[in-house]
Design a protein around this motif. Structure first.
Motif, PDB file in Angstrom:
ATOM      1  N   ILE A 266      -6.901  -1.369  -2.864  1.00 51.69           N
ATOM      2  CA  ILE A 266      -6.749  -1.124  -1.918  1.00 51.69           C
ATOM      3  C   ILE A 266      -4.570  -1.194  -1.135  1.00 51.69           C
ATOM      4  O   ILE A 266      -4.157  -2.063  -0.594  1.00 51.69           O
ATOM      5  CB  ILE A 266      -7.581  -2.254  -1.011  1.00 51.69           C
ATOM      6  CG1 ILE A 266      -7.828  -3.359  -1.404  1.00 51.69           C
ATOM      7  CG2 ILE A 266      -9.045  -1.540  -0.520  1.00 51.69           C
ATOM      8  CD1 ILE A 266      -7.758  -4.111  -0.851  1.00 51.69           C
TER       9      ILE A 266
ATOM     10  N   GLU B 273      -2.996   5.507  -4.468  1.00 51.81           N
ATOM     11  CA  GLU B 273      -3.025   4.126  -4.800  1.00 51.81           C
ATOM     12  C   GLU B 273      -3.363   3.407  -5.698  1.00 51.81           C
ATOM     13  O   GLU B 273      -4.588   3.514  -6.467  1.00 51.81           O
ATOM     14  CB  GLU B 273      -3.678   3.816  -3.616  1.00 51.81           C
ATOM     15  CG  GLU B 273      -3.933   2.974  -3.151  1.00 51.81           C
ATOM     16  CD  GLU B 273      -3.200   3.044  -1.631  1.00 51.81           C
ATOM     17  OE1 GLU B 273      -1.736   2.032  -1.765  1.00 51.81           O
ATOM     18  OE2 GLU B 273      -3.564   2.844  -0.916  1.00 51.81           O
TER      19      GLU B 273
ATOM     20  N   THR C  85     -10.569  -5.864   2.196  1.00 51.36           N
ATOM     21  CA  THR C  85     -10.602  -4.524   2.754  1.00 51.36           C
ATOM     22  C   THR C  85     -11.262  -4.011   3.775  1.00 51.36           C
ATOM     23  O   THR C  85     -10.563  -2.677   4.251  1.00 51.36           O
ATOM     24  CB  THR C  85     -12.464  -4.525   2.187  1.00 51.36           C
ATOM     25  OG1 THR C  85     -12.925  -5.299   1.972  1.00 51.36           O
ATOM     26  CG2 THR C  85     -12.331  -4.569   0.206  1.00 51.36           C
TER      27      THR C  85
ATOM     28  N   PRO D 176     -15.037  -0.736  -3.743  1.00 48.56           N
ATOM     29  CA  PRO D 176     -14.438   0.252  -2.729  1.00 48.56           C
ATOM     30  C   PRO D 176     -14.213   1.466  -4.060  1.00 48.56           C
ATOM     31  O   PRO D 176     -14.924   1.512  -4.754  1.00 48.56           O
ATOM     32  CB  PRO D 176     -13.834  -0.630  -1.679  1.00 48.56           C
ATOM     33  CG  PRO D 176     -13.121  -1.453  -2.817  1.00 48.56           C
ATOM     34  CD  PRO D 176     -14.140  -2.433  -3.811  1.00 48.56           C
TER      35      PRO D 176
ATOM     36  N   TYR E 196     -15.001   2.157   2.501  1.00 48.18           N
ATOM     37  CA  TYR E 196     -14.195   0.587   1.918  1.00 48.18           C
ATOM     38  C   TYR E 196     -15.052  -0.936   2.871  1.00 48.18           C
ATOM     39  O   TYR E 196     -14.518  -2.417   2.280  1.00 48.18           O
ATOM     40  CB  TYR E 196     -12.812   0.673   2.316  1.00 48.18           C
ATOM     41  CG  TYR E 196     -11.581   1.978   1.276  1.00 48.18           C
ATOM     42  CD1 TYR E 196     -11.275   1.176   0.404  1.00 48.18           C
ATOM     43  CD2 TYR E 196     -12.009   2.804   2.069  1.00 48.18           C
ATOM     44  CE1 TYR E 196     -11.202   2.034  -0.247  1.00 48.18           C
ATOM     45  CE2 TYR E 196     -10.933   3.683   0.829  1.00 48.18           C
ATOM     46  CZ  TYR E 196     -10.500   3.473  -0.383  1.00 48.18           C
ATOM     47  OH  TYR E 196      -9.759   4.507  -1.018  1.00 48.18           O
TER      48      TYR E 196
ATOM     49  N   ILE F   9      -8.778  -1.452  -9.136  1.00 44.71           N
ATOM     50  CA  ILE F   9      -9.523  -2.552  -7.804  1.00 44.71           C
ATOM     51  C   ILE F   9      -9.880  -3.603  -8.166  1.00 44.71           C
ATOM     52  O   ILE F   9      -9.925  -3.858  -6.536  1.00 44.71           O
ATOM     53  CB  ILE F   9     -11.308  -0.924  -7.732  1.00 44.71           C
ATOM     54  CG1 ILE F   9     -10.826   0.329  -7.500  1.00 44.71           C
ATOM     55  CG2 ILE F   9     -11.438  -1.521  -6.310  1.00 44.71           C
ATOM     56  CD1 ILE F   9     -12.118   0.976  -7.675  1.00 44.71           C
TER      57      ILE F   9
ATOM     58  N   TYR G  72      -8.055  -3.407   4.771  1.00 44.73           N
ATOM     59  CA  TYR G  72      -7.223  -2.410   4.138  1.00 44.73           C
ATOM     60  C   TYR G  72      -7.832  -1.714   5.379  1.00 44.73           C
ATOM     61  O   TYR G  72      -7.599  -0.075   5.755  1.00 44.73           O
ATOM     62  CB  TYR G  72      -7.625  -1.783   3.092  1.00 44.73           C
ATOM     63  CG  TYR G  72      -7.255  -0.896   3.173  1.00 44.73           C
ATOM     64  CD1 TYR G  72      -5.760  -0.668   2.466  1.00 44.73           C
ATOM     65  CD2 TYR G  72      -8.184   0.382   2.735  1.00 44.73           C
ATOM     66  CE1 TYR G  72      -5.472   0.682   1.970  1.00 44.73           C
ATOM     67  CE2 TYR G  72      -7.561   1.586   2.049  1.00 44.73           C
ATOM     68  CZ  TYR G  72      -6.679   1.760   1.414  1.00 44.73           C
ATOM     69  OH  TYR G  72      -5.847   3.010   1.049  1.00 44.73           O
ATOM     70  N   ILE G  73      -9.142  -0.944   6.164  1.00 49.03           N
ATOM     71  CA  ILE G  73      -9.528  -0.487   6.909  1.00 49.03           C
ATOM     72  C   ILE G  73      -8.451  -0.191   7.698  1.00 49.03           C
ATOM     73  O   ILE G  73      -8.624   0.777   8.619  1.00 49.03           O
ATOM     74  CB  ILE G  73     -11.204  -0.608   6.940  1.00 49.03           C
ATOM     75  CG1 ILE G  73     -11.868  -0.369   5.970  1.00 49.03           C
ATOM     76  CG2 ILE G  73     -11.594   0.310   8.665  1.00 49.03           C
ATOM     77  CD1 ILE G  73     -13.353  -1.383   6.171  1.00 49.03           C
TER      78      ILE G  73
ATOM     79  N   SER H 260      -6.835  -5.025  -7.252  1.00 51.94           N
ATOM     80  CA  SER H 260      -5.907  -5.134  -5.848  1.00 51.94           C
ATOM     81  C   SER H 260      -6.650  -6.319  -4.826  1.00 51.94           C
ATOM     82  O   SER H 260      -5.861  -6.950  -3.762  1.00 51.94           O
ATOM     83  CB  SER H 260      -6.276  -3.637  -5.367  1.00 51.94           C
ATOM     84  OG  SER H 260      -7.690  -3.219  -5.067  1.00 51.94           O
ATOM     85  N   LEU H 261      -8.035  -6.188  -5.199  1.00 55.21           N
ATOM     86  CA  LEU H 261      -8.575  -6.608  -4.237  1.00 55.21           C
ATOM     87  C   LEU H 261      -8.572  -8.574  -4.645  1.00 55.21           C
ATOM     88  O   LEU H 261      -7.553  -8.992  -3.388  1.00 55.21           O
ATOM     89  CB  LEU H 261     -10.330  -7.617  -4.403  1.00 55.21           C
ATOM     90  CG  LEU H 261     -10.994  -6.096  -4.025  1.00 55.21           C
ATOM     91  CD1 LEU H 261     -12.805  -6.271  -4.856  1.00 55.21           C
ATOM     92  CD2 LEU H 261     -10.700  -5.208  -2.868  1.00 55.21           C
TER      93      LEU H 261
ATOM     94  N   THR I 206       0.399  -1.044  -0.061  1.00 61.41           N
ATOM     95  CA  THR I 206      -0.048  -0.360  -0.057  1.00 61.41           C
ATOM     96  C   THR I 206       0.334   1.500  -0.162  1.00 61.41           C
ATOM     97  O   THR I 206       1.982   1.439  -0.044  1.00 61.41           O
ATOM     98  CB  THR I 206      -0.965  -0.176   1.524  1.00 61.41           C
ATOM     99  OG1 THR I 206      -0.096  -0.110   2.113  1.00 61.41           O
ATOM    100  CG2 THR I 206      -1.286  -0.906   1.066  1.00 61.41           C
TER     101      THR I 206
ATOM    102  N   LYS J  30      -4.206  -9.041  -2.949  1.00 60.37           N
ATOM    103  CA  LYS J  30      -4.284  -8.906  -1.586  1.00 60.37           C
ATOM    104  C   LYS J  30      -5.279 -10.027  -0.618  1.00 60.37           C
ATOM    105  O   LYS J  30      -4.999 -11.190   0.462  1.00 60.37           O
ATOM    106  CB  LYS J  30      -5.225  -7.861  -0.804  1.00 60.37           C
ATOM    107  CG  LYS J  30      -4.457  -6.616  -1.244  1.00 60.37           C
ATOM    108  CD  LYS J  30      -2.822  -6.570  -0.391  1.00 60.37           C
ATOM    109  CE  LYS J  30      -3.111  -6.430   1.101  1.00 60.37           C
ATOM    110  NZ  LYS J  30      -1.384  -6.861   0.685  1.00 60.37           N
TER     111      LYS J  30
END
Length: 335
Positions: A287, A163, A251, A283, A274, A214, A254-255, A217-218, A119, A221
């Motif tokens: 992330i 990001e 997500t 989101p 998110y 987006i 990430y939060i 990125s999901l 990140t 991760k």
């Protein structure tokens, strides 16, 4: 007679010593080459000794006397500590300055590898650890850094507009490079890696570059095994078509700001845009910064009827078509 001969020899030795000392002093105080101040790069290879380095510097016009270079290196106790690397030198530099730069390993560039899935916060921390910039300045610059139109994101919940577009790669960064310049290097690399064929493919899928990144990125991760990436991408796309929440654990992490092995029910209830357990669709922004494999997985997902997945203790995902099958899978991986 013998006494006079001895005195004569001592006198000669003294003269030679003074001449050597004078030469060394000259080398310490005078410029190494011409006064043009021209910059040039030399590459010192591993295993090169003071003599070989001195010859290299002489050939490049950095010094006028190899012997002086060796003498000064030895006098400073640096003869065996001259470090390999790529150096930018200036023709105005003295031999002493050159020796000092080589001994300290003040290379022209420092190599840094940005892992896939890092990140902005992680990259900022890494840059500061490598003494290549300020983490705070880097994060501040990343908030509104949008050199390409596809990076523009007007969602007020997005903290870092850069990001997702900072391509994971190995970079050579020269000393003095600003945090914004480093951001530019990474986003330029992303723009090169996200080819025209990929852009055409995204259009065929009726997805914007932002939406692709987006999702990538999901996937980056969530997936721990390469083979799982296109299947996970397919699951997310299936859920979007069925208007189901994505319910991505990534997500939530990430939060939280850190990876949590097992999420609690309370974690999935955190109030955040998110939170894909609480909000439908994608989101607000990426992330993480996905690698090319995760991006390709989204562009070319596995076509399946799966809409659920759960990871076992070894990181392999188990996919299900129905919620009942998913519950059985959860029970199996929990054993």
């Amino acid at each position: 007679m013998k006494q006079k001969l001895l005195e004569f020899k001592l006198h000669i030795i003294l003269v030679i010593s003074l001449l050597c000392l004078g030469s060394v002093i000259y080398g310490l105080t005078q410029q190494a080459a011409s006064a043009t101040g021209e910059k040039f790069v030399i590459v010192v290879k591993p295993g090169m000794g003071a003599n070989a380095i001195g010859n290299l510097l002489y050939e490049q016009g950095a010094i006028k006397n190899v012997f002086l270079f060796q003498m000064i290196s030895k006098m400073q106790g640096m003869e065996s500590s001259l470090q390999a690397g790529e150096y930018v030198l200036n023709q105005n530099m003295t031999i002493q300055q050159i020796v000092s730069i080589l001994a300290k390993g003040e290379t022209a560039y420092q190599q840094i590898t940005i892992p896939e899935g890092y990140t902005v916060d992680q990259i900022a921390k890494l840059l500061q650890e490598k003494q290549l910039g300020s983490a705070a300045n880097f994060k501040k610059a990343a908030q509104n850094f949008v050199p390409y139109t596809y990076m523009v994101n007007n969602n007020p919940n997005v903290v870092y507009k850069a990001e997702g577009y900072m391509f994971p790669n190995t970079y050579r960064i020269s000393k003095g490079t600003s945090e914004t310049e480093i951001l530019s290097m990474m986003t330029v690399q992303f723009d090169k890696q996200f080819t025209e064929n990929m852009r055409v493919r995204a259009n065929e899928m009726n997805l914007s570059i932002k939406e692709i990144i987006i999702l990538a990125s999901l996937v980056e991760k969530e997936a721990q095994l390469p083979a799982d990436r296109p299947i996970i991408a397919g699951v997310f796309l299936n859920r979007l078509k069925l208007e189901m929440p994505l319910q991505s654990c990534a997500t939530i992490q990430y939060i939280l700001g850190y990876p949590k092995a097992e999420l609690s029910v309370q974690d999935t209830e955190i109030s955040s845009p998110y939170n894909t357990y609480q909000h439908m669709g994608l989101p607000p922004g990426p992330i993480a910064n996905p690698g090319i494999a995760a991006i390709k997985a989204v562009l070319y997902p596995e076509k399946t009827d799966y809409i659920y997945f759960v990871a076992d203790k070894k990181g392999a995902h188990h996919f299900s078509k129905t919620y009942d099958e998913h519950l059985v899978a959860i029970e199996q991986v929990s054993k």
